[in-house]
Design an enzyme around this catalytic site. Structure first.
Site, PDB file in Angstrom:
ATOM      1  CB  SER B  55      79.627 104.679  51.895  1.00  0.00           C
ATOM      2  OG  SER B  55      78.767 105.091  52.956  1.00  0.00           O
ATOM      3  CE  LYS B  92      76.732 101.601  52.734  1.00  0.00           C
ATOM      4  NZ  LYS B  92      77.294 102.469  53.780  1.00  0.00           N
TER       5      LYS B  92
END
Lengths: 423, 136
Positions: B55, B92
């Site tokens: 990710s 993230k």
């Protein structure tokens, strides 16, 4: 300089450590077990609310665990020892004098400190910094004596409206709290003393504080008289002077001249091991966990900082200097790094038990220690093999005892293969 | 017949003897460079985590990489953060403007909005990624 102490204490420490790297445990009931004893040694608030008491044998709460899906962990000393050293290092950077009392408690010496804010605000600063930097919740109690600081901390934990910080320097506030608090909460008043005091009609701490010291010394000990003094705001236990048997024993030293070479630093570990083992023996206790820590100075900007600790669990509780020193030096070797200017090293012994509580009676023989050690090794071997296990005394569990499902969480901060994973 | 090996008694030093020669550079000696100094500014507040999944590959964070996470820093817009989301730890990019959200750095994945009263917690700010070029 008027004495002023703070007691900083982590909330449900082992359970809080388990939550740190597993966010799914937030607000869930958790209990942590002591490996050999199979007793509950820590509970999260939610587990407490479900009625799980401290130190109950694990098999006794098996039904509750199943019913409420309580998460069970074995004590992960590698993790707890590391988190503890981080808490202590952070506290040390905030105050000049710190006395580590146990794996999750420390006294801070606030005497003579010039604060820009109120004591309560300072306490909140400590609480917030530990929560942010390390991730475990703590409570802070501030008072003119160690005994009162411990009570202030108890109040900070018990009454959520305090926000986890209690400034107990005001005599009126002291009185109000003492009246509300049962005597068994006083530092140094154990179960037997509490029962004896109750028989004398002393049930709350205010009544104890008003007891005549001469009478207290006669009926109990000089320690009780000193405790009464402390409850009245007169500091009798100074820094690094705690006569009450500790849950952990530590020997450490800050070096005026920073140390860089391996041999003299290793020497300090040997010296501390010998000292702390001696204290252990004079307290008539044995230990099962050895922790060693090293750190560079917190105050030298521009210099490489290094802070590390290592923990080992002994298979047999001991107070033997040679065993402790050997373990400590091995741990030291595992964290020693060249090129650092060390400011402090220390050896801490924990998971203490009284020497006379160890149930070796059935197997007592005249060959003594060596026989005991061989016996312990044999028992450990048998226990590691098959399904039938050997237990001491009253430990015999039910056949389908849930403890077989209990597991050790990873050594998240001390082993590369156990790092927390992020996706 | 076994030979007798002659014995010689050697003096035992009772004090620590500095190894090496007395060097004119002693006063100017500096500590060897250490990666801890480079990457770990606040040891007590620094944790290591291992990245999994893809990710964040556009940020140069690959599966198996070690992230150095500093909890003492306050997460700001644009920081790579470790956050607790749905009971798991995730890495993230944090955005706070125009609205709060956690953004993957891989076009395959969609950003995650952080609603006003959400219980998403920031664990810490990732300051350095250690990517090994060889299997060590």
């Amino acid at each position: 300089m008027k004495p002023l102490f703070a007691l900083v204490d982590c909330n449900n420490f082992y359970a809080s450590c388990e939550r740190l790297f597993d966010p799914s445990l937030k607000n869930k009931p958790i209990i942590v077990l002591s490996n050999n004893d199979g007793c509950v040694v820590a509970r999260s608030q939610e587990a407490k609310a479900l009625g799980i008491k401290m130190a109950v044998p694990a098999f006794q709460v098996a039904d509750l665990v199943k019913k409420h899906n309580i998460k069970v962990y074995s004590s992960n000393y590698a993790l707890y020892g590391d988190i503890s050293s981080r808490v202590m290092a952070t506290l040390e950077s905030m105050v000049p004098e710190l006395e580590v009392y146990s794996i999750d408690e420390a006294f801070l010496n606030l005497s003579g400190l010039h604060l820009n804010s109120s004591l309560a605000a300072y306490g909140r600063q400590i609480r917030q910094r530990i929560q942010k930097h390390i991730g475990v919740p703590v409570c802070v109690g501030i008072a003119p004596t160690k005994t009162l600081a411990k009570l202030a901390n108890y109040a900070a934990k018990k009454y959520p409206a305090t926000g986890g910080v209690v400034d107990l320097t005001d005599p009126e506030r002291q009185k109000r709290l003492l009246e509300l608090t049962p005597i068994n909460e006083v530092w140094g008043v154990g179960r037997k003393s509490a029962e004896k005091l109750k028989r004398l009609g002393i049930e709350n701490v205010l009544q104890l504080a008003q007891m005549e010291k001469v009478r207290a010394e006669k009926l109990f000990s000089i320690l009780m008289a000193k405790t009464i003094d402390e409850l009245n705001g007169n500091a009798r236990f100074s820094f690094d002077d705690a006569p009450i048997p500790k849950k952990q024993l530590m020997c450490s030293r800050s070096f005026a001249e920073k140390m860089t070479l391996y041999p003299p630093l290793r020497e300090t570990i040997c010296e501390f091991s010998a000292k702390v083992a001696e204290r252990l023996r004079s307290d008539q206790m044995l230990c099962r966990v050895v922790n060693v820590f090293v750190r560079t100075s917190m105050y030298c900007p521009g210099e490489p900082t290094y802070s590390n600790s290592a923990t080992a669990r002994l298979s047999v509780p001991t107070a033997d200097t040679v065993t402790i020193m050997k373990t400590a030096t091995e741990l030291f070797d595992s964290i020693w790094k060249d090129g650092c200017r060390y400011a402090k090293t220390g050896v801490m012994l924990s998971d203490l038990c009284a020497k006379d509580q160890l149930q070796f009676d059935l197997f007592e023989s005249t060959s003594g220690k060596e026989h005991q050690e061989k016996l312990m090794a044999a028992i450990d071997q048998i226990n590691q093999k098959g399904n039938k296990k050997i237990w001491f005394g009253s430990q015999r569990p039910k056949e389908n005892w849930f403890m077989r499902q209990a597991h050790l969480s990873k050594a998240y901060t001390t082993r590369w293969e156990d790092l927390p994973e992020v996706t | 017949m076994p030979e007798q090996i002659p014995e010689k008694k050697l003096p035992l030093f009772t004090e620590a003897v500095a190894a090496g020669f007395p060097s004119p550079a002693t006063d100017f000696c500096e500590a060897r460079l250490d990666l801890n100094e480079l990457c770990v500014k606040h040891p007590a507040a620094t944790y290591f985590v291992r990245a999994q999944g893809d990710s964040m590959i556009e940020a140069g964070i690959f599966p198996g990489d070690v992230l150095i996470v500093d909890r003492s820093l306050t997460a700001k817009h644009g920081d790579i953060v470790i956050a607790a989301l749905n009971g798991e730890l995730t890495v993230k990019k944090l955005e706070t403007k125009p609205k709060s959200r956690l953004v993957p750095m891989n076009s395959k994945y969609a950003p995650i909005d952080i609603p006003e009263n959400s219980d998403i917690e920031i664990f810490g700010v990732a300051t350095t990624v250690v990517h090994s070029l060889k299997n060590l």
